[in-house]
Design an enzyme around this catalytic site. Sequence first.
Site, PDB file in Angstrom:
ATOM      1  N   SER A   1       0.976  -1.277  -0.132  1.00 49.33           N
ATOM      2  CA  SER A   1      -0.207  -0.204   0.185  1.00 49.33           C
ATOM      3  C   SER A   1       0.860   1.348   0.051  1.00 49.33           C
ATOM      4  O   SER A   1       0.556   2.362  -0.693  1.00 49.33           O
ATOM      5  CB  SER A   1      -0.965   0.163   1.133  1.00 49.33           C
ATOM      6  OG  SER A   1      -0.079  -0.172   2.417  1.00 49.33           O
TER       7      SER A   1
ATOM      8  N   ASP B   1       6.973  -4.261   6.621  1.00 53.97           N
ATOM      9  CA  ASP B   1       5.913  -4.860   7.696  1.00 53.97           C
ATOM     10  C   ASP B   1       6.419  -4.371   9.242  1.00 53.97           C
ATOM     11  O   ASP B   1       5.534  -4.094   9.998  1.00 53.97           O
ATOM     12  CB  ASP B   1       5.585  -6.088   7.716  1.00 53.97           C
ATOM     13  CG  ASP B   1       5.109  -6.550   6.188  1.00 53.97           C
ATOM     14  OD1 ASP B   1       3.796  -5.903   5.707  1.00 53.97           O
ATOM     15  OD2 ASP B   1       5.811  -7.345   5.478  1.00 53.97           O
TER      16      ASP B   1
ATOM     17  N   GLY C   1       7.267  -8.975   3.231  1.00 53.39           N
ATOM     18  CA  GLY C   1       6.501  -9.979   2.821  1.00 53.39           C
ATOM     19  C   GLY C   1       5.119 -10.427   3.155  1.00 53.39           C
ATOM     20  O   GLY C   1       4.530 -11.129   2.755  1.00 53.39           O
TER      21      GLY C   1
ATOM     22  N   GLU D   1      11.190  -8.808  -3.651  1.00 50.99           N
ATOM     23  CA  GLU D   1      11.763  -7.653  -3.268  1.00 50.99           C
ATOM     24  C   GLU D   1      13.124  -7.491  -2.569  1.00 50.99           C
ATOM     25  O   GLU D   1      13.868  -6.650  -2.746  1.00 50.99           O
ATOM     26  CB  GLU D   1      10.672  -7.497  -1.805  1.00 50.99           C
ATOM     27  CG  GLU D   1       9.177  -6.860  -2.355  1.00 50.99           C
ATOM     28  CD  GLU D   1       8.435  -7.029  -1.276  1.00 50.99           C
ATOM     29  OE1 GLU D   1       7.451  -6.210  -1.380  1.00 50.99           O
ATOM     30  OE2 GLU D   1       8.648  -7.808  -0.490  1.00 50.99           O
TER      31      GLU D   1
END
Length: 262
Positions: free
Chosen positions: A35, A92, A103, A111
Amino acid sequence: MTDQMTPIDRAKYAAAHCAADFVKDGMRVGLGTGSTASWLVRRLGARVKHEGLRIIAVPTSTRTAELAREVGINVVTLDEARWLDLTIDGADEFDAELTLIKGGGGALLHEKIVATASDQMIVITDPAKEVAALGAFPLPVEVIPFGWQASKALIEEILASMDVLDRRTALRMNGDAPYTTDEGNYILDLSLGRIGNARQLSLVLNQVPGVVENGLFVDIADQVIIGHPDGACELRDLSDGSAQVSHRQVELAEASNIFNDL
């Protein structure tokens, strides 16, 4: 538009907007997944359209690639780009040493490959992702489908000797079927609570047969940009070994136009 954004959305937008200013004409740029990264892609698309910014981008997932093409960014493969000047991606979780868990969006393998094929990695995030110790967010581990249950059992056996708080593992699902990555692999999510030694855990996990890669990013990120709901950005730079901190402010009213501009 701005009034409809949640505080977290505004923070993510601010971080992405600040990070986009690090992208210069002619750069080869890795584009993350998630996002926060999507805000970055849209901002770079606006710069391509209105400023004539010329970049070559390597996306880390099919959905990032689709968005980048949609907003007018020149997309190539990593093999075509060969090496990148900069990768910008979310996280995250991150700690004071800029060790990351990534992940959650399922793109950790691409990534990590893209980030390590770059001269520099900038992490864009909101304040909620900063932690004193990694592990509250489940650690993703990408495994090949063949024998995944054996890989899972070996991981569970290894975790018994690791410095972690919990040791629960689960296959990530997409409805009634296993979630599959862009490479056709599965993801095991490890709920560990706290990770005492991320470097050691990363090395050990990657020795398990069937494991392709894990979501611990150790000694990869150079800088983190933390966006705040009021548009403030905090830049922490560890690229020279010291924790330099700087601040700037983003005009959130610009977020109201970013989609219309594209």
